[in-house]
Design a protein around this motif. Structure first.
Motif, PDB file in Angstrom:
ATOM      1  N   PHE A  46       5.155  10.466  -1.556  1.00  0.00           N
ATOM      2  CA  PHE A  46       5.457   9.231  -2.283  1.00  0.00           C
ATOM      3  C   PHE A  46       6.545   9.468  -3.332  1.00  0.00           C
ATOM      4  CE2 PHE A  46       2.153   5.724  -1.696  1.00  0.00           C
ATOM      5  CZ  PHE A  46       1.818   6.131  -0.420  1.00  0.00           C
ATOM      6  N   ARG A  85      -1.285  18.251   2.901  1.00  0.00           N
ATOM      7  CA  ARG A  85      -1.750  17.574   1.684  1.00  0.00           C
ATOM      8  C   ARG A  85      -3.048  16.809   1.929  1.00  0.00           C
ATOM      9  NH1 ARG A  85      -1.169  12.278   0.319  1.00  0.00           N
ATOM     10  NH2 ARG A  85      -1.419  11.809  -1.897  1.00  0.00           N
ATOM     11  N   MET A  86      -3.108  16.137   3.056  1.00  0.00           N
ATOM     12  CA  MET A  86      -4.266  15.286   3.328  1.00  0.00           C
ATOM     13  C   MET A  86      -5.553  16.078   3.583  1.00  0.00           C
ATOM     14  SD  MET A  86      -2.982  11.940   5.381  1.00  0.00           S
ATOM     15  CE  MET A  86      -1.577  10.964   4.841  1.00  0.00           C
ATOM     16  N   SER A 112      -5.811   3.799  -6.191  1.00  0.00           N
ATOM     17  CA  SER A 112      -5.209   4.862  -5.381  1.00  0.00           C
ATOM     18  C   SER A 112      -5.073   6.164  -6.163  1.00  0.00           C
ATOM     19  CB  SER A 112      -3.818   4.412  -4.920  1.00  0.00           C
ATOM     20  OG  SER A 112      -3.122   5.499  -4.331  1.00  0.00           O
ATOM     21  N   ASN A 113      -5.069   7.246  -5.421  1.00  0.00           N
ATOM     22  CA  ASN A 113      -4.776   8.562  -6.016  1.00  0.00           C
ATOM     23  C   ASN A 113      -3.381   8.591  -6.641  1.00  0.00           C
ATOM     24  OD1 ASN A 113      -2.789  10.171  -4.042  1.00  0.00           O
ATOM     25  ND2 ASN A 113      -4.137   8.914  -2.778  1.00  0.00           N
ATOM     26  N   HIS A 114      -2.519   7.624  -6.269  1.00  0.00           N
ATOM     27  CA  HIS A 114      -1.148   7.638  -6.814  1.00  0.00           C
ATOM     28  C   HIS A 114      -1.082   7.175  -8.270  1.00  0.00           C
ATOM     29  CE1 HIS A 114       0.645   9.089  -3.144  1.00  0.00           C
ATOM     30  NE2 HIS A 114      -0.235   8.316  -2.513  1.00  0.00           N
ATOM     31  N   SER A 122       0.804  -1.226   0.000  1.00  0.00           N
ATOM     32  CA  SER A 122       0.000   0.000   0.000  1.00  0.00           C
ATOM     33  C   SER A 122       0.837   1.275   0.000  1.00  0.00           C
ATOM     34  CB  SER A 122      -0.927  -0.006   1.219  1.00  0.00           C
ATOM     35  OG  SER A 122      -0.160   0.017   2.407  1.00  0.00           O
ATOM     36  N   PHE A 168      -7.598   7.982   6.698  1.00  0.00           N
ATOM     37  CA  PHE A 168      -7.034   7.869   8.047  1.00  0.00           C
ATOM     38  C   PHE A 168      -7.936   8.678   8.969  1.00  0.00           C
ATOM     39  CE2 PHE A 168      -3.538   7.454   5.021  1.00  0.00           C
ATOM     40  CZ  PHE A 168      -3.011   6.235   5.415  1.00  0.00           C
ATOM     41  N   GLY A 201      -8.236   8.454  -1.704  1.00  0.00           N
ATOM     42  CA  GLY A 201      -7.317   9.539  -1.327  1.00  0.00           C
ATOM     43  C   GLY A 201      -6.518   9.122  -0.108  1.00  0.00           C
ATOM     44  N   SER A 202      -6.814   9.676   1.041  1.00  0.00           N
ATOM     45  CA  SER A 202      -6.127   9.310   2.287  1.00  0.00           C
ATOM     46  C   SER A 202      -7.192   8.984   3.318  1.00  0.00           C
ATOM     47  CB  SER A 202      -5.267  10.474   2.795  1.00  0.00           C
ATOM     48  OG  SER A 202      -4.380  10.928   1.793  1.00  0.00           O
ATOM     49  N   TYR A 239       4.484   1.953  -7.034  1.00  0.00           N
ATOM     50  CA  TYR A 239       3.179   1.659  -6.412  1.00  0.00           C
ATOM     51  C   TYR A 239       2.036   2.189  -7.294  1.00  0.00           C
ATOM     52  CZ  TYR A 239      -0.734   2.391  -3.165  1.00  0.00           C
ATOM     53  OH  TYR A 239      -1.984   2.431  -2.579  1.00  0.00           O
TER      54      TYR A 239
END
Ligand code: NAI
Ligand code: 15L
Length: 269
Positions: A260, A176-177, A113-115, A77, A169, A166-167, A138
């Motif tokens: 990242f 950023r988050m 993922s946003n990545h 992840s 958590f 996105g994130s 990733y």
């Protein structure tokens, strides 16, 4: 109350999201099959537990027996060296879709993922029709997952909703988050919508709450009916403006992928 599915499989069930989703996903099916390479502890009521390496083709085939729908959260992840990503996210994805096809499973919800789009700038507004711009191995592996699932829709009619999360958590860890935040409740609602929609074909949606700053336009997936209820606005006070401009050459601020980008492939290594 009748539940929408008889048996749902959730991979990655021992992970950060998997542990938090273990309770909520009970609403979706009579039986929840939880799978991970890591130990999951004993099965609770309405649960089955399977320890399985996604890179193990035979084990994945068995993991998917008698399953109606898959929530695929398992895999690496974060940005790491390529080999673990290759085994879990690339070979693992191939094994999963082969098993899904063999067992006649009609729909997968894939934790993308946003990545996949992390090389867009933080000043860009990205939608699902725009070219993929992953920010490391990733992100590339998630692009592979989106592409493989597209192939399985076009060729075999297996439906997938790819959620570019996105994130997710409890609290944003950095500025950023505030833009990428999605609450657990909103993620559960997006899963519910992705499971309930009568037809999804191959859909890409952005898993994000209703944050004050928006990097992603989810216009192509509105039909899912997802309406986020939460927002990162309540966390803004945690990151007061410093009063000085960030350095222009800080790639973690320039690009949506943030930190990242610092961990991806670098030459010389
Ligand atoms: P995590 O790293 O906490 O959980 C991933 C789980 O996958 C772990 O329990 C791990 O043991 C399992 N796994 C790893 N390799 C495996 C293998 N070869 N075979 C079987 N299981 C394996 O990650 P997290 O945060 O729970 O994320 C879950 C999914 O959602 C991941 O696919 C991640 O890429 C995706 N995602 C998560 C985001 C977030 O904000 N938490 C954002 C974007 C995407
Ligand atoms: C992800 O894809 C990761 O799985 C998660 O751990 C977070 O880092 C998230 O993206 C993010 O971009 O914040």
């Amino acid at each position: 109350m009748t539940k929408p599915f008889k048996r749902i499989l959730m991979t990655g069930a021992a992970g950060g999201l998997g542990r938090q989703l273990r309770g909520p996903v009970q609403a979706f099916a009579d039986i929840v099959r939880l799978a991970d390479i890591a130990d999951l502890g004993p099965a609770g009521p309405g649960e089955e537990v399977v320890q399985c390496d996604l890179a193990d083709r035979e084990a994945v085939l068995k993991m998917c027996e008698d399953v109606d729908v898959v929530l695929h959260f398992g895999g690496i992840s974060t940005e790491t060296p390529f080999e673990p990503i290759m085994n879990a996210n690339i070979l693992g994805m191939v094994n999963l879709y082969e098993a899904v096809h063999k067992h006649g499973i009609r729909r997968v919800i894939f934790a993308s993922s946003n990545h996949t789009m992390g090389m867009y700038k933080t000043t860009d507004l990205v939608d699902a029709s725009m070219p993929l711009r992953p920010d490391g191995y990733y992100g590339v592996s998630k692009v592979f997952g989106e592409s493989l699932s597209r192939f399985y829709w076009d060729r075999f009619g297996i439906e997938t909703v790819c959620i570019r999360i996105g994130s997710c958590f409890p609290v944003p860890a950095n500025v950023r988050m505030l833009s990428t935040y999605i609450s657990l409740d909103d993620l559960v609602e997006l899963l519910r919508c992705s499971l309930a929609a009568p037809r999804v074909g191959h859909t890409i949606t952005f898993g994000v709450s209703n944050n004050p700053s928006q990097w992603w336009d989810d216009k192509h997936a509105r039909f899912l009916g997802y309406v986020p209820r939460d927002s990162s606005a309540k966390f803004t006070h945690m990151f007061p403006a410093s009063g000085s401009y960030a350095p222009q050459d800080d790639i973690t601020i320039t690009y949506q992928g943030g930190g990242f980008l610092l961990n991806g492939p670098k030459y010389p290594s």
